[in-house]
Design an enzyme around this catalytic site. Structure first.
Site, PDB file in Angstrom:
ATOM      1  N   GLU A   1      11.914  -2.925  -3.278  1.00  0.00           N
ATOM      2  CA  GLU A   1      12.471  -3.020  -1.923  1.00  0.00           C
ATOM      3  C   GLU A   1      12.990  -4.416  -1.614  1.00  0.00           C
ATOM      4  OE1 GLU A   1       9.948  -1.323   1.076  1.00  0.00           O
ATOM      5  OE2 GLU A   1       9.728   0.557  -0.004  1.00  0.00           O
TER       6      GLU A   1
ATOM      7  N   ASP B   1       0.530   6.527   7.174  1.00  0.00           N
ATOM      8  CA  ASP B   1       1.734   6.990   6.460  1.00  0.00           C
ATOM      9  C   ASP B   1       1.358   8.228   5.635  1.00  0.00           C
ATOM     10  OD1 ASP B   1       3.931   7.362   4.818  1.00  0.00           O
ATOM     11  OD2 ASP B   1       3.786   5.451   3.778  1.00  0.00           O
TER      12      ASP B   1
ATOM     13  N   LYS C   1       9.038   8.818   8.803  1.00  0.00           N
ATOM     14  CA  LYS C   1      10.007   8.900   7.720  1.00  0.00           C
ATOM     15  C   LYS C   1      10.647  10.277   7.803  1.00  0.00           C
ATOM     16  CE  LYS C   1       7.510   6.073   4.276  1.00  0.00           C
ATOM     17  NZ  LYS C   1       6.443   6.125   3.252  1.00  0.00           N
TER      18      LYS C   1
HETATM   19  P1  PGA Z   1       7.656   4.973  -0.600  1.00  0.00           P
HETATM   20  O1  PGA Z   1       6.933   3.703   0.004  1.00  0.00           O
HETATM   21  O2  PGA Z   1       8.986   5.106   0.038  1.00  0.00           O
HETATM   22  O3  PGA Z   1       7.723   4.649  -2.064  1.00  0.00           O
HETATM   23  O4  PGA Z   1       6.771   6.152  -0.323  1.00  0.00           O
HETATM   24  C1  PGA Z   1       7.040   3.329   1.339  1.00  0.00           C
HETATM   25  C2  PGA Z   1       5.697   3.340   2.028  1.00  0.00           C
HETATM   26  O5  PGA Z   1       4.648   3.639   1.415  1.00  0.00           O
HETATM   27  O6  PGA Z   1       5.641   3.062   3.225  1.00  0.00           O
HETATM   28 ZN    ZN Z   2       3.323   3.368   3.308  1.00  0.00          ZN
END
Ligand code: PGA
Ligand code: ZN
Length: 430
Positions: free
Chosen positions: A206, A313, A338
């Site tokens: 990232e 999350d 998300k």
């Molecule tokens: P991921 O990580 O997009 O690889 O799931 C982001 C997060 O855990 O917040």
């Molecule tokens: Zn996360």
């Protein structure tokens, strides 16, 4: 048929920031307006999140998306054709019903989320307004406080450290642009410190600096040094936020910190994090414990929820039902949003609304596998989600989001002013 009636849906395979195939969907309306969006992809996924349809086989490590693209071009297009793109709720209801599975595995969450977002883009284009404006509701649009990665670890950096994201939040910044300015200085200072210590190893998935630390704590110490070297005050101006992503190394209440060479039970893990909270300027901790350890999350929230934000999350997976259950259990005090964990914009919105109903804060979030798609920023600004996490302040798929935020700031009535400190969980507890 009106100008905003969906005329066609076109799927195509495009590429994400890890060089993997992903799904782009383009929606065309009767009046000629078009909108398109690209599905992101996670690497440290919650086990209950909506499932991307991948082809398997040899090509691209089994990650090809031909079937999902075919679904967009075929079944999805046929079902959505004739629907008014302005009615996002109805379009998403059709998508959910058509898929028919609880986890979106039949048509693929990648095909569905790209379609859902493309419908919104097309409607905004038809109305000649930016997407954030189309998504804005009565509460008023505002830009979120950025949560930005400085060091990447966990599944995003070959597990060089156990903790996945070492991030900063410019909690003292008044405006979105100022938060980015301060964070860019911290990112630069961190890079210099890493180089001077001979630890510079490039960047993680990232865009954060690739960690080469002796321990998770060393990363925290280096982060504080970076904030100070940037001429900023820890806590007052810039604070630390962690995504522990504990589901990646914890199961059944046992946590194996490979990097620190120890194994802890749920309470031991909580104690370790509590110790960090006491010694470092941490204001937010995401996934401190595993997705299967709701009781542990509740105990952790009981112990530290007055002092820091505790973001769910993997355990909450952008689900309205799960955030309601978590609130009943007393687990976490904030949710990560998300859209592709849910599968449609409407389901993501429902999770945001459910969080507000139970008094939880929200953080809109991109995934570790991203593209130039900026829907997440428009969604955060339009809905008024108070925080946004899209990775670091480097790599084009990340800066695409921050830069779009700068453009939105210019158009917003409040000019990109951030929510007041007192509105955040850490601000409430002084
Ligand atoms: P991921 O990580 O997009 O690889 O799931 C982001 C997060 O855990 O917040
Ligand atoms: Zn996360």
């Amino acid at each position: 048929m009106s100008d905003t009636t969906i005329r066609s849906v076109t799927g195509r395979r495009v590429w994400d920031s890890r060089g993997r195939p992903t799904v782009e969907v383009e929606v065309a309306l009767a009046g000629g307006a078009r909108g398109r969006a690209i599905a992101p992809a996670g690497a440290s996924r919650g086990s209950a999140e909506a499932i991307d349809l991948r082809d398997g086989g040899d090509a691209f490590g089994g990650r090809d998306v031909a079937a999902a693209v075919t679904n967009a071009n075929g079944e999805i297009g046929a079902a959505l054709s004739g629907t008014d793109a302005i009615d996002q709720t109805e379009a998403d209801r059709i998508l959910v019903d058509l898929d028919g599975t609880a986890d979106k595995s039949r048509l693929g969450a990648n095909a569905l989320v790209a379609t859902s977002m493309a419908v919104a883009h097309a409607a905004a284009a038809a109305m000649r307004v930016p997407l954030w404006h189309h998504l804005a509701d009565t509460d008023g649009a505002a830009l979120p406080l950025p949560e930005i990665q400085i060091f990447g670890g966990g599944a995003h950096a070959a597990r060089r450290v156990d903790v996945q994201d070492f991030m900063v939040m410019a909690v003292g910044a008044v405006e979105f642009a100022e938060a980015l300015d301060w964070t860019a200085e911290v990112y630069r200072a961190a890079g210099e410190l890493m180089a001077e210590a001979g630890l510079s190893r490039g960047t993680a998935d990232e865009g954060g600096h690739w960690p080469e630390f002796e321990s998770n704590e060393d990363a925290l110490g280096m982060l504080v040094q970076a904030i100070e070297r940037a001429g900023l005050q820890p806590v007052e101006q810039v604070a630390i936020s962690l995504d522990v992503a504990a589901s990646e190394f914890g199961e059944n209440g046992r946590y194996r910190l490979a990097h620190d060479g120890r194994e802890l039970d749920s309470d031991g893990m909580s104690e370790l994090l509590g110790n960090w909270i006491g010694r470092f300027p941490i204001v937010s901790v995401e996934d401190p414990l595993g997705e299967d350890d709701i009781a542990g999350l509740a105990r952790f929230t009981q112990a530290y929820g007055e002092r820091v934000q505790i973001v769910g999350d993997d355990a909450l997976v952008t689900s309205a039902a799960r955030v309601t259950d978590a609130a009943q259990a007393g687990a976490c005090n904030a949710i990560l949003l998300k859209p592709n964990q849910a599968g449609t914009l409407s389901e993501c919105r429902a999770a945001f609304d459910a969080a507000r109903d139970v008094g939880y804060d929200s953080v809109a979030s991109a995934r570790s596998g991203e593209t130039e798609d900026t829907t997440i920023v428009h969604l955060a600004a339009g809905w008024g989600v108070p925080q946004l996490k899209v990775g670091s302040i480097a790599h084009g798929e990340r800066t695409a989001k921050w830069n779009e935020g700068l453009r939105i700031a210019e158009a917003l009535p409040n000019g990109g002013r951030l929510p007041h400190r007192s509105s955040f969980p850490w601000g409430k507890c002084g």
